[in-house]
Motif scaffolding. Structure first.
Motif, PDB file in Angstrom:
ATOM      1  N   THR A  60       0.838  -1.195   0.000  1.00 27.59           N
ATOM      2  CA  THR A  60       0.000   0.000   0.000  1.00 27.59           C
ATOM      3  C   THR A  60       0.872   1.244   0.000  1.00 27.59           C
ATOM      4  O   THR A  60       1.904   1.299   0.671  1.00 27.59           O
ATOM      5  CB  THR A  60      -0.930  -0.020   1.236  1.00 27.59           C
ATOM      6  N   LEU A  61       0.441   2.244  -0.760  1.00 24.56           N
ATOM      7  CA  LEU A  61       1.145   3.511  -0.863  1.00 24.56           C
ATOM      8  C   LEU A  61       0.494   4.532   0.059  1.00 24.56           C
ATOM      9  O   LEU A  61      -0.722   4.724   0.018  1.00 24.56           O
ATOM     10  CB  LEU A  61       1.113   4.017  -2.309  1.00 24.56           C
ATOM     11  N   PHE A  62       1.300   5.159   0.890  1.00 22.36           N
ATOM     12  CA  PHE A  62       0.855   6.278   1.727  1.00 22.36           C
ATOM     13  C   PHE A  62       1.643   7.492   1.283  1.00 22.36           C
ATOM     14  O   PHE A  62       2.866   7.433   1.147  1.00 22.36           O
ATOM     15  CB  PHE A  62       1.138   6.013   3.211  1.00 22.36           C
ATOM     16  N   TYR A  63       0.939   8.607   1.066  1.00 22.78           N
ATOM     17  CA  TYR A  63       1.610   9.837   0.671  1.00 22.78           C
ATOM     18  C   TYR A  63       1.656  10.766   1.876  1.00 22.78           C
ATOM     19  O   TYR A  63       0.617  11.092   2.452  1.00 22.78           O
ATOM     20  CB  TYR A  63       0.898  10.503  -0.507  1.00 22.78           C
ATOM     21  N   LEU A  64       2.862  11.150   2.269  1.00 23.11           N
ATOM     22  CA  LEU A  64       3.045  12.029   3.418  1.00 23.11           C
ATOM     23  C   LEU A  64       3.155  13.467   2.925  1.00 23.11           C
ATOM     24  O   LEU A  64       4.187  13.883   2.384  1.00 23.11           O
ATOM     25  CB  LEU A  64       4.291  11.632   4.210  1.00 23.11           C
ATOM     26  N   ALA A  65       2.060  14.210   3.096  1.00 21.55           N
ATOM     27  CA  ALA A  65       1.996  15.613   2.699  1.00 21.55           C
ATOM     28  C   ALA A  65       1.061  16.325   3.667  1.00 21.55           C
ATOM     29  O   ALA A  65       0.246  15.691   4.336  1.00 21.55           O
ATOM     30  CB  ALA A  65       1.489  15.748   1.269  1.00 21.55           C
ATOM     31  N   GLY A  66       1.176  17.634   3.731  1.00 21.38           N
ATOM     32  CA  GLY A  66       0.294  18.426   4.602  1.00 21.38           C
ATOM     33  C   GLY A  66       0.403  17.996   6.051  1.00 21.38           C
ATOM     34  O   GLY A  66       1.499  17.799   6.586  1.00 21.38           O
ATOM     35  N   TYR A  67      -0.770  17.815   6.689  1.00 18.58           N
ATOM     36  CA  TYR A  67      -0.784  17.447   8.101  1.00 18.58           C
ATOM     37  C   TYR A  67      -0.124  16.095   8.342  1.00 18.58           C
ATOM     38  O   TYR A  67       0.577  15.904   9.339  1.00 18.58           O
ATOM     39  CB  TYR A  67      -2.218  17.419   8.649  1.00 18.58           C
ATOM     40  N   THR A  68      -0.321  15.144   7.430  1.00 18.66           N
ATOM     41  CA  THR A  68       0.290  13.826   7.587  1.00 18.66           C
ATOM     42  C   THR A  68       1.812  13.952   7.624  1.00 18.66           C
ATOM     43  O   THR A  68       2.474  13.342   8.461  1.00 18.66           O
ATOM     44  CB  THR A  68      -0.157  12.878   6.452  1.00 18.66           C
ATOM     45  N   ASP A  70       3.489  16.692   8.455  1.00 19.56           N
ATOM     46  CA  ASP A  70       3.842  17.427   9.683  1.00 19.56           C
ATOM     47  C   ASP A  70       3.783  16.539  10.921  1.00 19.56           C
ATOM     48  O   ASP A  70       4.529  16.754  11.871  1.00 19.56           O
ATOM     49  CB  ASP A  70       2.908  18.633   9.868  1.00 19.56           C
ATOM     50  N   SER A  71       2.902  15.543  10.920  1.00 22.70           N
ATOM     51  CA  SER A  71       2.766  14.670  12.089  1.00 22.70           C
ATOM     52  C   SER A  71       3.791  13.536  12.093  1.00 22.70           C
ATOM     53  O   SER A  71       3.957  12.859  13.097  1.00 22.70           O
ATOM     54  CB  SER A  71       1.353  14.065  12.138  1.00 22.70           C
ATOM     55  N   ALA A  72       4.484  13.331  10.967  1.00 22.49           N
ATOM     56  CA  ALA A  72       5.395  12.188  10.830  1.00 22.49           C
ATOM     57  C   ALA A  72       6.646  12.363  11.669  1.00 22.49           C
ATOM     58  O   ALA A  72       7.193  13.456  11.796  1.00 22.49           O
ATOM     59  CB  ALA A  72       5.768  11.994   9.364  1.00 22.49           C
ATOM     60  N   ILE A  80       6.157   6.860  12.267  1.00 18.09           N
ATOM     61  CA  ILE A  80       4.811   7.037  12.810  1.00 18.09           C
ATOM     62  C   ILE A  80       4.241   8.327  12.235  1.00 18.09           C
ATOM     63  O   ILE A  80       4.914   9.366  12.221  1.00 18.09           O
ATOM     64  CB  ILE A  80       4.828   7.102  14.350  1.00 18.09           C
ATOM     65  N   PHE A  81       3.001   8.253  11.753  1.00 19.89           N
ATOM     66  CA  PHE A  81       2.335   9.451  11.253  1.00 19.89           C
ATOM     67  C   PHE A  81       0.833   9.304  11.450  1.00 19.89           C
ATOM     68  O   PHE A  81       0.315   8.193  11.623  1.00 19.89           O
ATOM     69  CB  PHE A  81       2.664   9.704   9.769  1.00 19.89           C
ATOM     70  N   VAL A  94      -0.489   5.724  12.224  1.00 19.43           N
ATOM     71  CA  VAL A  94       0.043   4.577  11.487  1.00 19.43           C
ATOM     72  C   VAL A  94       1.484   4.367  11.934  1.00 19.43           C
ATOM     73  O   VAL A  94       2.273   5.309  11.949  1.00 19.43           O
ATOM     74  CB  VAL A  94      -0.003   4.830   9.967  1.00 19.43           C
ATOM     75  N   THR A  95       1.808   3.134  12.307  1.00 21.38           N
ATOM     76  CA  THR A  95       3.168   2.778  12.695  1.00 21.38           C
ATOM     77  C   THR A  95       3.716   1.811  11.652  1.00 21.38           C
ATOM     78  O   THR A  95       3.128   0.760  11.400  1.00 21.38           O
ATOM     79  CB  THR A  95       3.196   2.136  14.094  1.00 21.38           C
TER      80      THR A  95
END
Length: 153
Positions: A60-68, A70-72, A80-81, A94-95
């Motif tokens: 599965t692909l998770f895209y880390l942008a915006g709030y996600t 910033d929370s990573a 963790i994000f 998500v861990t």
């Protein structure tokens, strides 16, 4: 042989350090990115409803942008994000174990590919248990033409 390297604990550790250093670099440069990872090794807190988790594919692909983005954070050997899922935007942390990250992607282009074989608990491989690697090597060595592929000491 390649399978021995991909399963080697030191190689897995090397890939983990590489993915960690690369993500720290991306965080420092405020660069959003995607991670392609094995869903079986992830955990969600709180757990997501089944109607959401059943739509996940094994990779599965998770895209880390915006709030996600910033929370990573990286905590030990885990990323963790926080992200929202489904039409209801259900929030969950998500861990992701770092060795289970198979690719890091920027602008649809992989910039990191992890070929290491990550297993929770690092149990022995099936090939080692049944002698498959030894049998394969014996078959390889039985052909005199293959001598040219052997490393000279």
């Amino acid at each position: 042989m390649l399978i021995n390297i991909l399963n080697d604990e030191k190689f897995v550790d090397l890939m983990q350090r590489h993915v960690e250093e690369l993500m720290l670099y991306l965080f420092e440069h405020d660069q959003s990115f995607g991670i392609l990872c094995k869903i079986e090794h992830l955990s969600f807190e709180p757990e997501l409803p089944e109607h959401i988790t059943e739509s996940f594919r094994p990779m599965t692909l998770f895209y880390l942008a915006g709030y996600t983005f910033d929370s990573a954070r990286i905590d030990g050997n885990r990323l963790i994000f926080e992200a929202g899922f489904g039409p209801e935007n259900i929030g969950s942390f998500v861990t992701v174990p770092l060795p289970s990250i198979m690719q890091i992607i920027i602008d649809e282009t992989p910039i990191f590919i992890n070929h290491a074989v990550y297993k929770e608990g690092e149990e022995e491989t099936e090939a080692a248990d049944d002698g498959g690697i030894e049998n394969s090597m014996a078959a390889f060595l039985s052909n005199p033409e293959n001598e040219k592929f052997l490393k000279k000491k």
